[in-house]
Design a protein around this motif. Structure first.
Motif, mmCIF file in Angstrom:
data_model
loop_
_atom_site.group_PDB
_atom_site.id
_atom_site.type_symbol
_atom_site.label_atom_id
_atom_site.label_comp_id
_atom_site.label_asym_id
_atom_site.label_seq_id
_atom_site.Cartn_x
_atom_site.Cartn_y
_atom_site.Cartn_z
ATOM 1 N N UNK A 58 0.837 -1.204 0.000
ATOM 2 C CA UNK A 58 0.000 0.000 0.000
ATOM 3 C C UNK A 58 0.874 1.257 0.000
ATOM 4 N N UNK A 59 1.894 1.279 0.871
ATOM 5 C CA UNK A 59 2.801 2.432 0.946
ATOM 6 C C UNK A 59 3.520 2.630 -0.385
ATOM 7 N N UNK A 60 3.935 1.531 -1.013
ATOM 8 C CA UNK A 60 4.673 1.616 -2.271
ATOM 9 C C UNK A 60 3.764 1.762 -3.490
ATOM 10 N N UNK A 61 2.445 1.650 -3.256
ATOM 11 C CA UNK A 61 1.449 1.745 -4.322
ATOM 12 C C UNK A 61 1.701 0.710 -5.424
ATOM 13 N N UNK A 62 1.892 -0.540 -4.967
ATOM 14 C CA UNK A 62 2.100 -1.653 -5.896
ATOM 15 C C UNK A 62 1.222 -2.825 -5.478
ATOM 16 N N UNK A 63 1.071 -3.786 -6.366
ATOM 17 C CA UNK A 63 0.375 -5.028 -6.046
ATOM 18 C C UNK A 63 1.271 -5.858 -5.145
ATOM 19 N N UNK A 64 0.712 -6.430 -4.106
ATOM 20 C CA UNK A 64 1.496 -7.207 -3.142
ATOM 21 C C UNK A 64 2.263 -8.344 -3.814
ATOM 22 N N UNK A 65 1.761 -8.854 -4.911
ATOM 23 C CA UNK A 65 2.449 -9.941 -5.612
ATOM 24 C C UNK A 65 3.850 -9.540 -6.057
ATOM 25 N N UNK A 66 4.064 -8.262 -6.340
ATOM 26 C CA UNK A 66 5.405 -7.803 -6.744
ATOM 27 C C UNK A 66 6.423 -8.010 -5.633
ATOM 28 N N UNK A 67 5.953 -8.067 -4.388
ATOM 29 C CA UNK A 67 6.868 -8.244 -3.257
ATOM 30 C C UNK A 67 7.211 -9.710 -3.009
#
Length: 77
Positions: A58-67
């Motif tokens: 959320x903080x990085x404004x990305x889909x969690x799957x990218x992590x």
């Protein structure tokens, strides 16, 4: 499959922080955690909880799957 001596990186937090130009300190402040905690996530010496992964995304404004994409360290040569 990874070789026995090949380290697999289990999260991409460090890489995604760099892409977003956000420091460990900034992420720690936004998540109200210690900078050392973020550092341990970035070095893969500890892993965040599933809830924390969603908070980070959320903080990085990305889909969690990218992590969560396992990667192997780059090899030279």
């Amino acid at each position: 499959m990874a070789k026995k001596d090949e380290k697999i990186l289990y999260n991409r937090i460090k890489s995604e922080l760099a892409d977003a130009q956000i420091s460990n300190q900034e992420l720690a402040k936004k998540l109200d955690v210690a900078v050392e905690t973020v550092s341990s996530w970035c070095t893969n010496s500890a892993q965040p909880s599933i809830k924390r992964l969603f908070d980070i995304a959320r903080v990085l404004d990305i889909n969690v799957q990218k992590l969560l994409v396992p990667t192997r360290p780059n090899r030279l040569g």
